[in-house]
Scaffold this active site. Structure first.
Site, PDB file in Angstrom:
ATOM      1  N   SER A 104       0.826  -1.301   0.022  1.00  0.00           N
ATOM      2  CA  SER A 104      -0.050  -0.025  -0.017  1.00  0.00           C
ATOM      3  C   SER A 104       0.920   1.376   0.062  1.00  0.00           C
ATOM      4  CB  SER A 104      -0.987  -0.087   1.173  1.00  0.00           C
ATOM      5  OG  SER A 104      -2.023   0.932   1.332  1.00  0.00           O
ATOM      6  N   ASP A 241      -2.479   6.173  -3.315  1.00  0.00           N
ATOM      7  CA  ASP A 241      -1.506   5.416  -2.556  1.00  0.00           C
ATOM      8  C   ASP A 241      -0.933   4.502  -3.551  1.00  0.00           C
ATOM      9  OD1 ASP A 241      -3.506   3.812  -2.320  1.00  0.00           O
ATOM     10  OD2 ASP A 241      -2.754   3.122  -0.385  1.00  0.00           O
ATOM     11  N   ASP A 243      -1.070   1.056  -3.985  1.00  0.00           N
ATOM     12  CA  ASP A 243      -2.185   0.179  -4.485  1.00  0.00           C
ATOM     13  C   ASP A 243      -3.387   0.697  -4.949  1.00  0.00           C
ATOM     14  OD1 ASP A 243      -3.051   0.549  -1.755  1.00  0.00           O
ATOM     15  OD2 ASP A 243      -3.486  -1.659  -1.773  1.00  0.00           O
ATOM     16  N   ASP A 245      -6.058   2.088  -3.030  1.00  0.00           N
ATOM     17  CA  ASP A 245      -7.132   1.992  -2.302  1.00  0.00           C
ATOM     18  C   ASP A 245      -7.683   2.933  -1.518  1.00  0.00           C
ATOM     19  OD1 ASP A 245      -5.191   1.533  -0.530  1.00  0.00           O
ATOM     20  OD2 ASP A 245      -6.272  -0.394   0.135  1.00  0.00           O
TER      21      ASP A 245
END
Length: 448
Positions: A104, A241, A243, A245
């Site tokens: 992340s 960010d 990833d 999400d």
């Protein structure tokens, strides 16, 4: 024994804490647990595997795929794709298991493994515990045609982008937006989805090289996004960010719009559309009191949970709510996604701007953020936070003085020997003074 799984999968320094051997063992154990639960009954099991742009994701992907295929699971390789894209395709491709390799917003040297159940849902705690228990056990290995097949799925980006655009029926023509992709998993699909939805897009930090993910960019470093919005005269900017999400925003004047403000904008949009289930939004106890006051004033209920998007998701799932999120920018629109989705969040905010002809600054102005001060008190016995009478009395005294104009939250860290003291008040000076007075009491009463 310390649990491997944290609040969002297994994370650690790649090739030290998170090794290829561990990735392989986890994947085999996950296949065994799901098989024993009857998830694979009557068909060849299938998994989808995606990753962000970290260079370590390449060897970890190979290890995960080896583990799954050796356990008889067919694998579709999605390549570089956001976590919500992997979650979406887990459901859309009717896979039994989804695997995302990402840490992340963490620095590049870290990585992580996140397993997703059928439909793209996060695994229950009980299944994670079962996976840990089954690691490195003796097992009967399949042979011949019973081992898994591995195939690339070349349409992953196209399929996910189409899903995002379909969830944004209002055309975004006339809006100019800057998108900071954090040199991460959304570097291709993020700008593509926004353009296909009709916006004019300036993408920054969309040139990943395996080493530059989250490096002074993305949702944890908003300075370059603020500068780009002003430079290009954009209507808004959004920062993802690694990833993708989570999502934070910047208005046309370069001011930050955080997750609470984004959640407020979307809650009112859905209320006006008549799509906000029970006229209620789910947030965490860390949400700014200004958000709670704004929602109350607008006739929208707020259900608050512990910190962590998994707890937001749990509350949404149990009660049927369809909007929830965190101050950090995790926003869950469960009519379209099973997890936080930064690109979808940006699209929905832009859709509200286009539909109302209102600037992001004006939309975000529906709530006034109260000054918030957070003090971490280290080297204390966090287990006694709720038990110490002197501390409880000090908190009660400060709460009485603040009344409805402020809020106090003492929260033991989930991973460290510290207690977080959070105070909101009408002024920053007052919040600072209250927070530090209480921090002194925590230090005196709970010292190790």
């Amino acid at each position: 024994m310390t649990r491997l799984f944290g609040t969002d999968g297994v994370r650690g320094l790649a090739n030290v804490a998170l090794t290829a051997e561990l990735a392989l063992d986890l994947s085999v154990a996950a296949a065994h647990v799901l098989a024993d639960r009857g998830e694979f009954a009557g068909h060849r099991p299938r998994a989808v595997v995606g990753r962000d742009t970290r260079i370590s994701g390449q060897f970890l992907e190979a290890a995960v795929v080896a583990g799954l295929a050796s356990a008889g699971v067919d694998v579709l390789l999605l390549g570089v794709l956001p976590t919500p894209g992997v979650a979406y395709l887990t459901g859309a491709l009717d896979a039994d298991l989804g695997v995302m390799l990402s840490a992340s917003h963490n620095p590049m040297p870290d990585n992580g493994i996140k397993f997703l159940a059928r439909g793209g849902l996060k695994l229950d705690d009980a299944i994670e515990v079962a996976i840990e228990k089954r690691m490195r056990e003796e097992w009967q290995r399949p042979t011949g045609g019973d081992v898994g097949r591995v195939s690339p799925y070349a349409d992953a980006v196209t399929a996910y982008a189409s899903h995002l655009v379909a969830a944004t029926p209002e055309p975004l023509r006339g809006l100019k937006v800057v998108l900071d992709c954090a040199n991460g998993a959304a570097s291709e699909v993020g700008p593509r989805a926004l353009r296909e939805a009709g916006a004019e897009v300036i993408s920054i930090h969309a040139d990943p090289d395996g080493l530059n993910i989250n490096d002074d960019c993305g949702s944890t470093h908003l300075e370059s996004l603020q500068a780009a919005v002003l430079e290009h005269g954009a209507d808004a900017g959004f920062a993802l960010d690694g990833d993708a999400d989570r999502c934070l925003a910047v208005c046309q004047e370069g001011n930050v719009v955080d997750g609470d403000q984004i959640l407020a904008v979307l809650a009112l949009a859905m209320r006006d559309e008549g799509t906000l289930v029970k006229d209620t939004v789910v947030a965490t106890v860390m949400s700014n009191l200004g958000f709670v006051h704004a929602m109350k004033g607008a006739g929208v209920g707020v259900r608050q949970t512990k910190v962590g998007d998994r707890y937001v998701l749990e509350a949404m799932r149990i009660s049927g709510y369809n909007l929830g999120g965190e101050q950090s920018g995790h926003v869950i629109l469960s009519d379209h996604a099973t997890t936080g989705d930064g690109i979808l969040t940006a699209l929905k905010v832009l859709q509200r701007m286009a539909a109302t002809g209102t600037s992001l600054r004006e939309l975000a102005g529906v709530m006034t953020r109260l000054p918030q001060v957070l003090v971490n008190v280290a080297d204390v016995d966090k287990s006694r936070t709720d038990e110490d009478a002197v501390l409880a009395a000090a908190v009660a005294e400060e709460e009485a003085a603040l009344g409805d104009s402020g809020r106090i939250l003492l929260r033991p860290s989930g991973t460290e020997a510290l207690v977080r003291v959070m105070v909101e008040a009408p002024t920053h000076d007052l919040a600072h003074d209250v927070a530090h007075r209480l921090a002194d009491v925590v230090k005196a009463q709970l010292a190790l």
